[in-house]
Every structure is written in C-alpha cells, then in structure tokens.
Design a protein around this motif. Structure first.
Motif, PDB file in Angstrom:
ATOM      1  N   GLU A   1      61.474  98.244  16.950  1.00 42.96           N
ATOM      2  CA  GLU A   1      61.460  99.441  17.805  1.00 42.96           C
ATOM      3  C   GLU A   1      60.337  99.361  18.829  1.00 42.96           C
ATOM      4  O   GLU A   1      60.523  99.654  20.018  1.00 42.96           O
ATOM      5  CB  GLU A   1      61.286 100.695  16.932  1.00 42.96           C
ATOM      6  N   VAL A   2      59.146  98.981  18.363  1.00 38.82           N
ATOM      7  CA  VAL A   2      57.995  98.896  19.261  1.00 38.82           C
ATOM      8  C   VAL A   2      58.219  97.798  20.301  1.00 38.82           C
ATOM      9  O   VAL A   2      57.960  97.987  21.501  1.00 38.82           O
ATOM     10  CB  VAL A   2      56.705  98.636  18.459  1.00 38.82           C
ATOM     11  N   LYS A   3      58.715  96.659  19.863  1.00 40.13           N
ATOM     12  CA  LYS A   3      58.955  95.549  20.790  1.00 40.13           C
ATOM     13  C   LYS A   3      59.993  95.935  21.840  1.00 40.13           C
ATOM     14  O   LYS A   3      59.811  95.690  23.044  1.00 40.13           O
ATOM     15  CB  LYS A   3      59.420  94.316  20.023  1.00 40.13           C
ATOM     16  N   THR A   4      61.077  96.568  21.407  1.00 40.66           N
ATOM     17  CA  THR A   4      62.153  96.935  22.331  1.00 40.66           C
ATOM     18  C   THR A   4      61.698  97.971  23.350  1.00 40.66           C
ATOM     19  O   THR A   4      62.060  97.903  24.526  1.00 40.66           O
ATOM     20  CB  THR A   4      63.359  97.484  21.539  1.00 40.66           C
ATOM     21  N   ASN A   5      60.873  98.904  22.908  1.00 42.83           N
ATOM     22  CA  ASN A   5      60.552 100.048  23.756  1.00 42.83           C
ATOM     23  C   ASN A   5      59.210  99.978  24.464  1.00 42.83           C
ATOM     24  O   ASN A   5      59.052 100.525  25.553  1.00 42.83           O
ATOM     25  CB  ASN A   5      60.612 101.333  22.922  1.00 42.83           C
ATOM     26  N   LEU A   6      58.214  99.332  23.880  1.00 42.46           N
ATOM     27  CA  LEU A   6      56.890  99.306  24.491  1.00 42.46           C
ATOM     28  C   LEU A   6      56.586  98.008  25.245  1.00 42.46           C
ATOM     29  O   LEU A   6      55.722  97.996  26.115  1.00 42.46           O
ATOM     30  CB  LEU A   6      55.805  99.538  23.434  1.00 42.46           C
ATOM     31  N   ALA A   7      57.282  96.936  24.926  1.00 42.64           N
ATOM     32  CA  ALA A   7      57.004  95.662  25.602  1.00 42.64           C
ATOM     33  C   ALA A   7      57.291  95.787  27.101  1.00 42.64           C
ATOM     34  O   ALA A   7      58.413  96.065  27.516  1.00 42.64           O
ATOM     35  CB  ALA A   7      57.848  94.540  25.000  1.00 42.64           C
ATOM     36  N   GLY A   8      56.251  95.649  27.904  1.00 41.42           N
ATOM     37  CA  GLY A   8      56.393  95.711  29.347  1.00 41.42           C
ATOM     38  C   GLY A   8      56.637  97.089  29.917  1.00 41.42           C
ATOM     39  O   GLY A   8      56.920  97.231  31.114  1.00 41.42           O
ATOM     40  N   ILE A   9      56.489  98.136  29.117  1.00 47.22           N
ATOM     41  CA  ILE A   9      56.838  99.486  29.574  1.00 47.22           C
ATOM     42  C   ILE A   9      55.913  99.991  30.681  1.00 47.22           C
ATOM     43  O   ILE A   9      56.278 100.861  31.455  1.00 47.22           O
ATOM     44  CB  ILE A   9      56.837 100.471  28.385  1.00 47.22           C
ATOM     45  N   MET A  10      54.697  99.414  30.798  1.00 52.92           N
ATOM     46  CA  MET A  10      53.734  99.894  31.802  1.00 52.92           C
ATOM     47  C   MET A  10      53.627  98.977  33.017  1.00 52.92           C
ATOM     48  O   MET A  10      52.642  99.027  33.750  1.00 52.92           O
ATOM     49  CB  MET A  10      52.346 100.057  31.158  1.00 52.92           C
ATOM     50  N   GLU A  11      54.642  98.157  33.282  1.00 58.80           N
ATOM     51  CA  GLU A  11      54.546  97.149  34.334  1.00 58.80           C
ATOM     52  C   GLU A  11      54.198  97.737  35.700  1.00 58.80           C
ATOM     53  O   GLU A  11      53.518  97.103  36.494  1.00 58.80           O
ATOM     54  CB  GLU A  11      55.838  96.345  34.398  1.00 58.80           C
ATOM     55  N   ASP A  12      54.650  98.933  35.991  1.00 52.42           N
ATOM     56  CA  ASP A  12      54.358  99.561  37.291  1.00 52.42           C
ATOM     57  C   ASP A  12      53.361 100.712  37.162  1.00 52.42           C
ATOM     58  O   ASP A  12      53.274 101.553  38.062  1.00 52.42           O
ATOM     59  CB  ASP A  12      55.658 100.069  37.927  1.00 52.42           C
ATOM     60  N   MET A  13      52.616 100.732  36.072  1.00 50.56           N
ATOM     61  CA  MET A  13      51.751 101.870  35.792  1.00 50.56           C
ATOM     62  C   MET A  13      50.307 101.438  35.540  1.00 50.56           C
ATOM     63  O   MET A  13      50.023 100.274  35.265  1.00 50.56           O
ATOM     64  CB  MET A  13      52.260 102.632  34.563  1.00 50.56           C
ATOM     65  N   THR A  14      49.426 102.415  35.595  1.00 53.29           N
ATOM     66  CA  THR A  14      48.030 102.211  35.220  1.00 53.29           C
ATOM     67  C   THR A  14      47.852 102.601  33.770  1.00 53.29           C
ATOM     68  O   THR A  14      48.243 103.698  33.357  1.00 53.29           O
ATOM     69  CB  THR A  14      47.097 103.078  36.086  1.00 53.29           C
ATOM     70  N   MET A  15      47.297 101.700  32.973  1.00 57.76           N
ATOM     71  CA  MET A  15      46.942 102.018  31.596  1.00 57.76           C
ATOM     72  C   MET A  15      45.555 102.645  31.593  1.00 57.76           C
ATOM     73  O   MET A  15      44.610 102.085  32.138  1.00 57.76           O
ATOM     74  CB  MET A  15      46.949 100.764  30.720  1.00 57.76           C
ATOM     75  N   ILE A  16      45.440 103.832  30.992  1.00 56.14           N
ATOM     76  CA  ILE A  16      44.152 104.517  30.882  1.00 56.14           C
ATOM     77  C   ILE A  16      43.665 104.406  29.448  1.00 56.14           C
ATOM     78  O   ILE A  16      44.408 104.718  28.505  1.00 56.14           O
ATOM     79  CB  ILE A  16      44.273 105.995  31.281  1.00 56.14           C
ATOM     80  N   ILE A  17      42.438 103.940  29.275  1.00 54.81           N
ATOM     81  CA  ILE A  17      41.871 103.758  27.936  1.00 54.81           C
ATOM     82  C   ILE A  17      40.627 104.631  27.803  1.00 54.81           C
ATOM     83  O   ILE A  17      39.686 104.515  28.596  1.00 54.81           O
ATOM     84  CB  ILE A  17      41.513 102.286  27.667  1.00 54.81           C
ATOM     85  N   GLY A  18      40.652 105.522  26.814  1.00 52.70           N
ATOM     86  CA  GLY A  18      39.509 106.399  26.563  1.00 52.70           C
ATOM     87  C   GLY A  18      38.988 106.222  25.157  1.00 52.70           C
ATOM     88  O   GLY A  18      39.739 105.883  24.231  1.00 52.70           O
TER      89      GLY A  18
END
Length: 653
Positions: free
Chosen positions: A139-156
């Motif tokens: 599930e994680v691989k199918t849905n999260l892999a590459g999901i942020m390709e056009d986005m900024t990841m914010i880490i807090g």
C-alpha cells in the motif's frame, strides 16, 4: 519500539522502500534534494537514526525540493504563503485568519481506512483494524512512492509536550501539505534547536509521513492512515482532514498510549483528556484532567476552568514526591466550533471575532465579505456563502430534502493556546501540574446524573471503562449510541485488557501520596427533559453549569462539601450546589431541578451495567476487578430498588 519477548517484527517499511542505510547514502540524498541553505539546516540534526529515517522518507516520496522548518517566524511565513499559493488555505477578512476546506466526503477521521501495521503473531485492540506488514508495504509503495515529485516536502521537528518533561515525546512531521505544516506550527512546539538532546533523553522519536495527493473525491476509497507501532512511524495519503493528516495528533497519541501501557510500569498514562485549573477558596487552584469523546464537551469544560492548559490530550506520570503530574502534548486547540457562542464560550469567541490571534478555520461558512459563520454561534446568519459542500444559501436542502447546515458539525478552528484569556503559563512547565481530579463523560441523554464521584480508584477506573456516548460527527459514518472506553478506545493499539490493567496500576499505585489520591468522577452535561418525565429533547441544564460541577469537585477534593453515598458513588447534597450556583454563575438552582438531575433511574443504570458486563465478557484478558465492581454496583442498585422503587430521589438516600 514495542516488542514482545520471543517475537521479532518485520522490516521498517520506509527503510525497506527507501533503501538508504549508509551514512554516505544519507548524505547523497540530502545533497540531491536540498539546496545549500537546507542542507546546512539538516546538518544541525546529528542523530543517525533520525537522519536515516528522513533520508528514506525523501527517497520514497521523491519531492522536487525539501524545506527544513526551524520554527522561526521567517519559516512560518514561508509555510503560510505556500498554503495560500497552493490554495490549501484562503485569506479571510480578519488579519491572520484563513479558511481550509476538506473534501466534502472527508469531514472526520476515516476510521474505516485506519489500520495498525502488524506482524502475524501480533495482537491489537479488538476495537481497531489490522493490516499485515507485507500488505501495508505494498500500500505504501503503491501510494507514496514518488507522490511528491512536483511538491515541496516540509520537515518539522516537534515536541509533544514541554521540552524536558519526562513524558514528552519528540516527533518528526514530514508532509507535502502546507496546511498540515501550518497547523503543526500552531498546535505543537517546534523543537529544532533541542531535538537531538530530546531524542537522547527520551531514547526514541516518532515519525510521520504524509502526502495529500490530488485531493479528489474519487481517491478517497484508497485513502489510508497506517500506524506502525514497532517503528513508531505513521503513513497517511490521499486525505485532507487534519485528524487524518496531522499525524502528530492522534497518530502519535496512539504511540504515546502504547509507550505508557507497555513501558510505563504503572507510573505513566497517555489520555484523551483536557487539563484545566479550578479556582477554590482563598486563592487555591486545583488541577483537573477529564476524558470525553471528541465532540462531547472537552473544549467547553477546559475553558470553564480558570487556568487553561489543554483541551484534548494529556500525558501524566507519578512523580517522585507522590503526586500525579500532567502536561499537554499540544500547545494549541483544534476545536469544534458548533455551538461556540458568546454566552457559553466568551474567551474563545474573543479570539474568533476580534483581531489579534492567528486562526485557521475549517469547514465553516464564509460569507461574501470573507467572514466565517457556523451553526450555533448565536449570531445572525448571512443569506449565502461558501461552505464545506460548495455554494450555500438559506433554505438549501439535499436531494433527500434534509437541510444543508451552515457549517459541518465537525467544523473546527485551530488557534494557539496562548491567545486564550484563561491560558496558564504552567502549560510550559516541564514538571507538569499537580492533578487531583479526573473526570469521564460522554453524550448520555437518559441515564446518569450530571455528577458523581467514584468511591475508590478501582471504581474510578471502571467509570472510565464504561463511558457510553451518542456518536458524533468526528468520525465519518458513525451513528447511534456506543461504548467509548475512557474516550480513548480509537487510540489504544494493544489489547483493552492490557490498557485497563495499566489504568488500575496507575490510579491504585501505592507510590501516590495519601494526601494526593485522585478524585475520579463522572460528568454528564447531556441529560434531557424527556429522560426525566418531560416531553422535550432540550438539555436539563445549561452549558455554563459545568463551572458549578467543577467547583463542587474542587471542594470535594479538599473535603469542603458534603455528599450522599449511593450505589454508583457519591453525589452532591442540594444545599452545597445551591450555594455554588449562586456564587459561581449567579444563577438560581431550584430544588425541583436538583431532584430531577440527581434521582437514580435504577433500571436505566442497570441496563448500562449489563451492557458493559456483556461487552467486556467477550474480550480476552480483562481484569477481574472490572466485573467485581460492576456486579457489586448492580447488586446494590437492585437492593435499593427493592426498598425505594425504580426511581430514587436523592432526598431518599
């Protein structure tokens, strides 16, 4: 990491999918996805496990860039502007107020799509759902892999609780949603500067990985909230409601519950409770924590106290001096606004209707002038506007003919606690507040009185185990009346038997000093006229009456009031309540109302006890103490009925 002797959990999913293990590989990921500024920021986080977890999350989600949030005003402003740019939020008429709309079909926690990631040998709560580790990996691989390709990841980097408190938990929030990051900055303590030290002190950290996806209704069936208690990591995707996406909140609360039950040694709890201080005579302040299901009055009760610490979650421990201490994992409120008005909630309304506070609204109506409105605010409503389902106008109905409400019943406001008029600086005290009173309540329209006190800690634990409440809008699709043990059941990862044993061990712990023994009480604000011989569903009392119930408990804790002993516990005498109603809220309290509220309707109570005995009999590992207490109360009630009848007035006890 929670483990069972002789058993070993499977692989850490994000590590297995990210495949980043060596120090050099971690550095390569950071250099590839971060510019020079943010690469220098991540260098301040030196813990190897933290760095590896972040690197694997980046390798899995593959964002176009990474933003390391230090919690500075400049960083917060970047996040605010990004939320507006992405249209996750929109500006309102009042400065620093914004509106966020969740998908119309996702206005609460998606409990039907929330799972614990488990290994084959593992047991989880009977009230929770489980997903095999290999299935979850897919599930994680199918849905999260590459999901942020056009986005900024914010880490807090956050602390769930004051820095330095023995029960505070460090946590990383990794998200592509600027709304989630904005909410985290209001609700939690950014601990970028202290994170390494706090991880070292605690010996662990929580990790949260979320991406909102395309925010389309057709994606919601595939939305998931997955919690890996072994690696204390949550995964969330294709959802927008903060209860499903701001994983620092209820996702990490589940891990805190696990830690308290299995590592707390009877001296630690993580509860779904408000924390508030109640003024007593001669300047005395007595601290109270209270459990209630979401949507059942926790925020109202917390605000009824004179010294606000928190309205939703509590971490507590038995200190070396024999006191019970409590801290709030949060430093803000994500509060339901339905029925929030000037009469019942003046301090909250002060911030919602006057400039000064930063507020994120969700799922309320916004009129054409950029002003938010909601059901039960006591104000004149506009003719039209935009709400959670789109364009709205007065008299609007669904296809079924049901009126479309002004705002969703689970519409919220997000605001920092420090803006509240009764905010207490003790909220940031790492030593916590000395807590004497613990309350348990739900939406009970027809059974229990407004207030009763357990005779001992075992009865108090059982009182919490037996909360029954009408379903609220905080869970998608929930209806009817259901059991809500400790108002914490949706957030208990392990067996209810283990959790209950931890409750008995904590509140009955001999290390608690005699003068600090807890007062454990039931509260019920939702008793109706119909339940006591009338013909109306109107409440038998008012919202502001809670100030009196809390004031009576404060005085009970110090031996300043009288009480009547009943089979369910101690209840107030009329004269004390009459005095407190007059002194606290300047209101008359008729003797006839007292008799209606505090008469015992024996058959109703017995049915509730039978419900609990039957339900818990189907569970494995439930301590015998629970059944002993319930059966003893039932026997006493039936004996009382034989003598006094099915309805017993407090004046006859």
């Amino acid at each position: 990491m929670v483990e069972i002797v002789g058993q070993q959990s499977g692989a850490d999913i994000v590590e297995r999918l990210g495949k980043i293990k060596s120090r050099d590989a971690i550095e390569d990921v950071f250099r590839k996805y971060m510019d020079g500024e943010h690469y220098s920021r991540i260098a301040s986080i030196s813990n190897g496990d933290v760095r590896q977890k972040i690197a694997n999350a980046i390798a899995l989600c593959r964002p176009c860039s990474v933003f390391i949030n230090r919690g500075t005003e400049a960083d917060r402003q970047f996040i605010r502007e990004l939320a507006l740019k992405k249209s996750e939020e929109a500006s309102l008429a009042m400065k620093n107020h914004t509106i966020h709309y969740d998908l119309a079909q996702e206005q609460g926690r998606i409990v039907d799509r929330t799972y614990y990631i488990v290994d084959e040998w593992e047991d989880v709560s009977s009230l929770a759902q489980r997903m095999n580790r290999e299935t979850a990996l897919k599930e994680v691989k199918t849905n999260l892999a590459g999901i942020m390709e056009d986005m900024t990841m914010i880490i807090g980097f956050y602390m769930r609780g004051p820095v330095g408190a023995p029960v505070s938990n460090p946590a990383i929030e990794i998200t592509s949603s600027a709304y989630v990051a904005h909410s985290a900055e209001i609700l939690y303590r950014n601990a970028y500067e202290d994170f390494d030290d706090e991880v070292k002190r605690a010996g662990h950290f929580f990790t949260n990985i979320h991406s909102e996806g395309l925010n389309r209704p057709e994606d919601l069936p595939d939305a998931r909230v997955l919690m890996d208690r072994h690696y204390r990591t949550t995964y969330s995707f294709k959802c927008t409601y903060a209860g499903n996406t701001l994983l620092l909140k209820k996702g990490n609360h589940r891990f805190a519950v696990d830690k308290a039950v299995y590592e707390g040694n009877g001296k630690e709890l993580a509860e779904h409770m408000f924390i508030t201080g109640i003024n007593g005579p001669s300047g005395r302040v007595t601290w109270c924590a209270g459990a209630a299901p979401s949507g059942c009055g926790k925020t109202t009760t917390a605000m009824a106290g004179s010294h606000f610490v928190g309205d939703d979650l509590a971490q507590m421990w038995i200190a070396k001096d024999g006191t019970i201490r409590s801290v709030n994992p949060e430093c803000g409120i994500f509060g339901i606004v339905e029925d929030v008005n000037w009469e019942g909630d003046p301090m909250l309304m002060e911030n919602l209707r006057k400039p000064g506070a930063e507020v994120i609204w969700s799922n309320v109506l916004v009129d054409d002038n950029g002003v938010p409105h909601w059901t039960g605010n006591g104000e004149e409503l506009p003719e039209s506007g935009i709400n959670f389902q789109g364009r709205w106008h007065k008299g609007m109905k669904e296809e079924s003919g049901k009126p479309v409400p002004v705002s969703h019943p689970n519409a919220r406001c997000t605001i920092a606690s420090s803006f509240l008029g009764n905010y207490s600086e003790e909220a940031e005290n790492p030593k916590g507040v000395l807590t004497r009173i613990f309350t348990y309540s739900g939406r009970d329209s027809d059974t229990m009185p407004p207030l009763w006190v357990a005779k001992n800690s075992d009865q108090g634990v059982v009182l919490g185990a037996c909360i029954v409440s009408a379903a609220t809008a905080t869970e998608v699709g929930a209806t009817g009346v259901k059991r809500a043990p400790w108002a914490n059941a949706p957030f208990i990862p392990g067996s209810l038997g283990d959790y209950m044993e931890a409750q008995f061990s904590f509140f009955g712990n001999p290390d608690i000093a005699l003068e600090h023994k807890p007062v454990m009480a039931g509260l019920n604000y939702f008793l109706t006229h119909k339940a006591r011989g009338g013909d109306s569903d109107k409440l038998l009392g008012e919202k502001k009456d809670v100030k009196v119930w809390l004031a009576w408990l404060e005085r009970f804790a110090h031996g300043d009031v009288s009480y009547i002993e009943t089979p369910i516990g101690y209840i107030p005498v009329y004269d004390d309540l009459k005095t407190l109603f007059s002194e606290i809220i300047y209101k008359q309290y008729p003797e006839a109302l007292y008799e209606k509220q505090f008469s015992l309707y024996v058959d109703n109570i017995v049915k509730r006890l039978e419900l609990q005995i039957d339900a818990y009999s189907k569970e494995s590992g439930i301590p015998d103490k629970l059944f002993d207490v319930l059966k003893s109360q039932m026997d006493e009630l039936l004996q009382l009925k034989d003598v006094k009848g099915a309805v017993v007035s407090p004046f006859d006890m």
